[in-house]
Scaffold this motif. Structure first.
Motif, PDB file in Angstrom:
ATOM      1  N   TYR A 104       0.872  -1.226   0.108  1.00 56.91           N
ATOM      2  CA  TYR A 104       0.080  -0.097   0.061  1.00 56.91           C
ATOM      3  C   TYR A 104       0.711   1.391   0.008  1.00 56.91           C
ATOM      4  O   TYR A 104       2.108   1.201   0.666  1.00 56.91           O
ATOM      5  CB  TYR A 104      -0.812  -0.139   1.120  1.00 56.91           C
ATOM      6  N   ASP A 106       0.265   5.800   0.434  1.00 61.59           N
ATOM      7  CA  ASP A 106      -0.640   6.972   0.852  1.00 61.59           C
ATOM      8  C   ASP A 106       0.016   7.887  -0.105  1.00 61.59           C
ATOM      9  O   ASP A 106       0.918   8.238  -0.459  1.00 61.59           O
ATOM     10  CB  ASP A 106       0.100   7.449   2.314  1.00 61.59           C
ATOM     11  N   ARG A 115      -5.465   5.992  -0.515  1.00 59.45           N
ATOM     12  CA  ARG A 115      -4.773   4.552  -0.462  1.00 59.45           C
ATOM     13  C   ARG A 115      -4.808   3.921  -1.662  1.00 59.45           C
ATOM     14  O   ARG A 115      -5.779   3.453  -2.223  1.00 59.45           O
ATOM     15  CB  ARG A 115      -5.546   3.847   0.654  1.00 59.45           C
ATOM     16  N   HIS A 117      -2.964   0.662  -4.370  1.00 60.81           N
ATOM     17  CA  HIS A 117      -2.122  -0.492  -4.218  1.00 60.81           C
ATOM     18  C   HIS A 117      -2.112  -0.733  -5.700  1.00 60.81           C
ATOM     19  O   HIS A 117      -3.062  -1.315  -6.302  1.00 60.81           O
ATOM     20  CB  HIS A 117      -2.882  -1.672  -3.540  1.00 60.81           C
ATOM     21  N   CYS A 123      -7.412   2.135  -5.703  1.00 61.05           N
ATOM     22  CA  CYS A 123      -7.300   3.198  -5.235  1.00 61.05           C
ATOM     23  C   CYS A 123      -8.507   3.786  -4.381  1.00 61.05           C
ATOM     24  O   CYS A 123      -9.603   3.412  -4.922  1.00 61.05           O
ATOM     25  CB  CYS A 123      -6.950   4.366  -6.207  1.00 61.05           C
TER      26      CYS A 123
END
Length: 191
Positions: A104, A106, A115, A117, A123
């Motif tokens: 993950y 930020d 968030r 990934h 998202c």
């Protein structure tokens, strides 16, 4: 809540379709292509539609197999446009990205944190999840990691999937004189 957000709010969109548009262009395109066939008797109409589909699929098969590149031409245009679109590019460049755990990140932009990934192609803004195309928050992460955005596009927009979709086409059918005969009565148009 009074306007039933399930019909329009990104938070309630169904995932897995990976489509950025909701329209009926494919239906209109099909209807337009069969205009001449509609005027024919039923069997001839179906044969004409089958031939039109056969030619269209063969054309797309040839185009897809000749295409060089990881993504389809459509997706290459989308990615190229995103990288030259000033608000999008500026937004991605302005993202403050911090690594977290388990893949993950930020991604903070204009005071809002999302968030992201990349491997899961998600998202928290949900655009990446819904369309299969990276959003500016995900692009921000990609810029920081110096990775190719086309590696994170949904599989449906990749050349390999495009080729697979058009590999098996329609095989021509022999004419009606070769069709099997039955003892059933012939079908005739009513008077």
């Amino acid at each position: 809540m009074a306007t039933n957000p399930r019909s329009w709010c990104r938070a309630f969109f169904k995932l897995g379709n990976y489509c950025e548009d909701v329209e009926n262009n494919s239906t209109e395109s099909f209807n337009s292509s069969i205009n001449k066939a509609r005027e024919k008797p039923f069997v001839h109409m179906l044969e004409t539609i089958a031939r039109l589909a056969m030619v269209r699929i063969a054309t797309r098969s040839r185009e897809s197999h000749e295409h060089q590149g990881k993504c389809t031409p459509y997706m290459q245009r989308v990615l190229s446009k995103a990288l030259v679109d000033k608000p999008f590019k500026d937004g991605a460049n302005k993202c403050v990205v911090r690594r977290s755990v388990k893949g993950y990140f930020d991604s903070r932009l204009n005071g809002q944190t999302h968030r992201v990934h990349l491997e899961k192609r998600t998202c928290s803004c949900r655009k990446f999840d819904i369309t299969g195309i990276p959003c500016k928050h995900a692009y921000g992460v990609m810029l920081k990691l110096k990775v190719d955005p086309s590696d994170y596009v949904c599989e449906w927009f990749r050349t390999a999937k495009w080729r697979r979709n058009y590999t098996d086409g329609i095989v021509p059918v022999r004419g009606s004189m070769f069709w099997p005969k039955t003892d059933a009565p012939d079908v005739h148009a009513p008077p």
